[in-house]
Design a protein around this motif. Sequence first.
Motif, mmCIF file in Angstrom:
data_model
loop_
_atom_site.group_PDB
_atom_site.id
_atom_site.type_symbol
_atom_site.label_atom_id
_atom_site.label_comp_id
_atom_site.label_asym_id
_atom_site.label_seq_id
_atom_site.Cartn_x
_atom_site.Cartn_y
_atom_site.Cartn_z
ATOM 1 N N ILE A 1 0.866 -1.170 0.000
ATOM 2 C CA ILE A 1 0.000 0.000 0.000
ATOM 3 C C ILE A 1 0.907 1.226 0.000
ATOM 4 C CG2 ILE A 1 -1.758 1.281 1.278
ATOM 5 C CD1 ILE A 1 -2.747 -1.415 2.345
ATOM 6 N N TYR A 2 0.784 2.025 -1.022
ATOM 7 C CA TYR A 2 1.700 3.142 -1.241
ATOM 8 C C TYR A 2 1.110 4.465 -0.745
ATOM 9 C CZ TYR A 2 4.032 -0.133 -4.406
ATOM 10 O OH TYR A 2 4.673 -1.232 -4.941
ATOM 11 N N ASP A 3 2.005 5.438 -0.656
ATOM 12 C CA ASP A 3 1.609 6.837 -0.424
ATOM 13 C C ASP A 3 0.849 7.036 0.868
ATOM 14 O OD1 ASP A 3 2.683 7.533 -3.025
ATOM 15 O OD2 ASP A 3 0.897 6.582 -3.851
ATOM 16 N N ILE A 4 1.363 6.450 1.953
ATOM 17 C CA ILE A 4 0.797 6.666 3.278
ATOM 18 C C ILE A 4 1.485 7.883 3.893
ATOM 19 C CG2 ILE A 4 0.475 5.663 5.569
ATOM 20 C CD1 ILE A 4 0.612 2.912 4.231
ATOM 21 N N PRO A 5 0.740 8.861 4.382
ATOM 22 C CA PRO A 5 1.371 10.050 4.968
ATOM 23 C C PRO A 5 2.312 9.681 6.115
ATOM 24 C CG PRO A 5 -0.977 10.399 4.647
ATOM 25 C CD PRO A 5 -0.726 8.941 4.395
ATOM 26 N N ALA A 6 3.487 10.332 6.125
ATOM 27 C CA ALA A 6 4.487 10.028 7.157
ATOM 28 C C ALA A 6 4.989 11.300 7.821
ATOM 29 C CB ALA A 6 5.646 9.252 6.539
ATOM 30 N N GLY A 7 4.151 12.329 7.873
ATOM 31 C CA GLY A 7 4.550 13.582 8.506
ATOM 32 C C GLY A 7 5.039 14.583 7.493
ATOM 33 N N GLY A 8 4.496 15.802 7.569
ATOM 34 C CA GLY A 8 4.883 16.827 6.607
ATOM 35 C C GLY A 8 4.483 16.424 5.206
ATOM 36 N N ASN B 1 -23.898 12.334 5.824
ATOM 37 C CA ASN B 1 -25.191 11.715 5.573
ATOM 38 C C ASN B 1 -25.234 10.312 6.161
ATOM 39 O OD1 ASN B 1 -27.450 10.376 3.904
ATOM 40 N ND2 ASN B 1 -27.580 12.540 3.351
ATOM 41 N N PRO B 2 -26.298 9.966 6.896
ATOM 42 C CA PRO B 2 -26.383 8.635 7.516
ATOM 43 C C PRO B 2 -26.272 7.491 6.523
ATOM 44 C CG PRO B 2 -28.091 10.082 8.392
ATOM 45 C CD PRO B 2 -27.449 10.817 7.247
ATOM 46 N N ALA B 3 -26.642 7.732 5.268
ATOM 47 C CA ALA B 3 -26.586 6.658 4.271
ATOM 48 C C ALA B 3 -25.156 6.214 3.976
ATOM 49 C CB ALA B 3 -27.262 7.117 2.981
ATOM 50 N N ASN B 4 -24.180 7.057 4.328
ATOM 51 C CA ASN B 4 -22.781 6.740 4.037
ATOM 52 C C ASN B 4 -21.968 6.412 5.292
ATOM 53 O OD1 ASN B 4 -23.300 7.427 1.309
ATOM 54 N ND2 ASN B 4 -23.022 9.580 1.816
ATOM 55 N N ALA B 5 -22.664 6.125 6.386
ATOM 56 C CA ALA B 5 -21.961 5.883 7.649
ATOM 57 C C ALA B 5 -21.008 4.702 7.566
ATOM 58 C CB ALA B 5 -22.979 5.659 8.763
ATOM 59 N N TRP B 6 -21.292 3.761 6.670
ATOM 60 C CA TRP B 6 -20.428 2.579 6.546
ATOM 61 C C TRP B 6 -18.986 2.945 6.187
ATOM 62 C CZ3 TRP B 6 -18.146 1.983 1.761
ATOM 63 C CH2 TRP B 6 -18.758 2.601 0.670
ATOM 64 N N ALA B 7 -18.791 4.088 5.520
ATOM 65 C CA ALA B 7 -17.440 4.472 5.092
ATOM 66 C C ALA B 7 -16.537 4.809 6.262
ATOM 67 C CB ALA B 7 -17.522 5.654 4.126
ATOM 68 N N GLU B 8 -17.119 5.208 7.397
ATOM 69 C CA GLU B 8 -16.309 5.602 8.550
ATOM 70 C C GLU B 8 -15.454 4.448 9.055
ATOM 71 O OE1 GLU B 8 -18.750 7.294 11.549
ATOM 72 O OE2 GLU B 8 -19.620 8.824 10.225
ATOM 73 N N GLU B 9 -15.975 3.239 8.995
ATOM 74 C CA GLU B 9 -15.242 2.072 9.486
ATOM 75 C C GLU B 9 -14.065 1.717 8.596
ATOM 76 O OE1 GLU B 9 -17.911 -1.166 9.989
ATOM 77 O OE2 GLU B 9 -19.385 0.003 11.122
ATOM 78 N N TRP B 10 -14.071 2.186 7.376
ATOM 79 C CA TRP B 10 -13.032 1.829 6.404
ATOM 80 C C TRP B 10 -12.097 2.990 6.097
ATOM 81 C CZ3 TRP B 10 -15.954 -1.292 2.023
ATOM 82 C CH2 TRP B 10 -16.426 -2.494 2.566
ATOM 83 N N SER B 11 -12.126 4.034 6.908
ATOM 84 C CA SER B 11 -11.390 5.251 6.576
ATOM 85 C C SER B 11 -10.412 5.634 7.673
ATOM 86 C CB SER B 11 -12.391 6.395 6.353
ATOM 87 O OG SER B 11 -11.736 7.608 6.040
ATOM 88 N N PHE B 12 -9.316 6.295 7.278
ATOM 89 C CA PHE B 12 -8.444 6.940 8.253
ATOM 90 C C PHE B 12 -7.904 8.231 7.649
ATOM 91 C CE2 PHE B 12 -5.353 4.663 5.723
ATOM 92 C CZ PHE B 12 -4.160 5.376 5.807
ATOM 93 N N THR B 13 -7.490 9.135 8.527
ATOM 94 C CA THR B 13 -6.967 10.423 8.091
ATOM 95 C C THR B 13 -5.449 10.422 8.157
ATOM 96 O OG1 THR B 13 -6.997 11.357 10.319
ATOM 97 C CG2 THR B 13 -9.028 11.551 9.017
ATOM 98 N N SER B 14 -4.835 11.463 7.634
ATOM 99 C CA SER B 14 -3.376 11.587 7.681
ATOM 100 C C SER B 14 -2.867 11.564 9.118
ATOM 101 C CB SER B 14 -2.939 12.892 6.993
ATOM 102 O OG SER B 14 -3.298 12.896 5.634
ATOM 103 N N ASP B 15 -3.604 12.193 10.015
ATOM 104 C CA ASP B 15 -3.196 12.235 11.420
ATOM 105 C C ASP B 15 -3.228 10.860 12.071
ATOM 106 O OD1 ASP B 15 -2.881 14.945 11.192
ATOM 107 O OD2 ASP B 15 -4.861 15.432 12.039
ATOM 108 N N GLN B 16 -4.020 9.958 11.524
ATOM 109 C CA GLN B 16 -4.151 8.616 12.097
ATOM 110 C C GLN B 16 -3.224 7.603 11.433
ATOM 111 O OE1 GLN B 16 -8.339 8.343 11.185
ATOM 112 N NE2 GLN B 16 -8.931 8.663 13.326
ATOM 113 N N ALA B 17 -2.426 8.051 10.464
ATOM 114 C CA ALA B 17 -1.607 7.105 9.689
ATOM 115 C C ALA B 17 -0.648 6.321 10.570
ATOM 116 C CB ALA B 17 -0.841 7.854 8.599
#
Length: 482
Positions: A205-212, A417-433
């Motif tokens: 898995i490429y291009d994971i944020p690593a700070g800056g 939107n509640p219809a897209n709540a499923w995406a939260e379980e499959w997502s992370f942000t740069s800060d959480q990398a």
Amino acid sequence: MTTAALATLVASCGDGGSGKLGISCFPDETQRWIWQASENEGDRNPAMSEPIKAETSTIYVDRSASMLGYLRGADNDNRPFQILAGNLPVVARTAGATKVQYRGFGVNISEPMTDAAATFQDPATYRCAGGSASCESKESHLDKVLAMVAEKPEELAIVISDLWYDNSMDSMGGPTALQEPLTRILQSGRAVAIYGIEAPFDGTIYDIPAGGTAETSVSHKGTHPLFLLAIGTKNDVLEFDLQLERSGARTIREGLASGAIKRSIFTVDPGPLKARKREPVAPGADPAFRQVPFETHPGIKIQQFQFDSSAIRRDAKLPVRSASWTAPVDDDFLENTVWQGEYSASVDLWRRDGDKCGKWSKISTLVNDTPFERGEEGAPGKFEYGFDSKSLAGQLKRSGVYMISGELSRVSVDTPNPANAWAEEWSFTSDQAGSVQADRQELFPTLNLTEMMRIMENALRTATERNGGGVIGFTVLVNSEG
């Protein structure tokens, strides 16, 4: 005018079975809320979808290097990427497409290819050849794909991707570059369906944020979200969705049935294609405004009422239960659509001019774009229009045939939107990398997937505010005896 005469008027434009001429006797804005049978299919009402109208379906396959992990991670029992790459042409043709072609996309978008299923199941397609400077698999230009799709409204576009947006030439940064073409697509009346599959994965898995501005990559063996997008007219996307549910590929068919495969359908109009109900109005118990049996042309069914002002109970001690239309109810919105948001209601009164087909005049607006209270958990609440005979008496004082037609119009879209709540379980942000890499789970999530959903919601909201319209409605006929 008698009830029999009313039925004669309704049937006068019949064409022997399909209802095409019959439905044309009514104003365009009211036709959608009249129950129609499908042509040559007797009494069946195709409220969901009909065979797709797009002659060409183009399958865009992400060929970035990370896609190789889906090929390596698959086994004989669980190989969704290979199934999609190989079987989507069958699904598209079953849905009605006559021409199916592939395009690969990485740094650039390839020319159309036919019979390319084997190409996209070949690991060499996702490896660099000729050095990094000319490597197609080093980037994934989904923005270019959506821009191309926006310019081809006549096609059904199908996209296979990990939605890991990495475009080093994008000055706006990340998935924000997708909002403009998505808005154009949705504003044109097309729909976008997104499917999420927890797919087996064994690769990098490429291009994971690593700070800056730094990025890193990791090897992962487990599962990783794989996505499928379908973009086309609302009918074409719904028909594709239906045929995907009926797919001969067990993994896809059972995944959709069980909910293991997630999906959200973005469309400005989340209502049914045609009226689902022959009798949308609850008849009530008002002797002055009573439902009457109706015999209409075989292709259309319209609920009918008789109005008699002499039967109005002006001195009734108890309130009379009027006929009423209430919306929305549980099945008014199409399943899996992103429908939560703000709505307003309008109801119009029409009068038929003479005996000729199609001659109607709008004589009054009974309800004018009225917003109503929101319900729980994002629901739009309930709007109820009561056919109060006392209130209608002044409007129906002339004998003749009238029509009352009303609808709910979409005003805006909730985000998140509640219809897209499923995406939260499959997502992370740069800060959480960092924590995602340190606390490695079976599922390696997708970078900024919730941001991608937010951008799609914002595109839908903009398209709705610019081009929204009725999504649920009713049309009934009223014979007034004056």
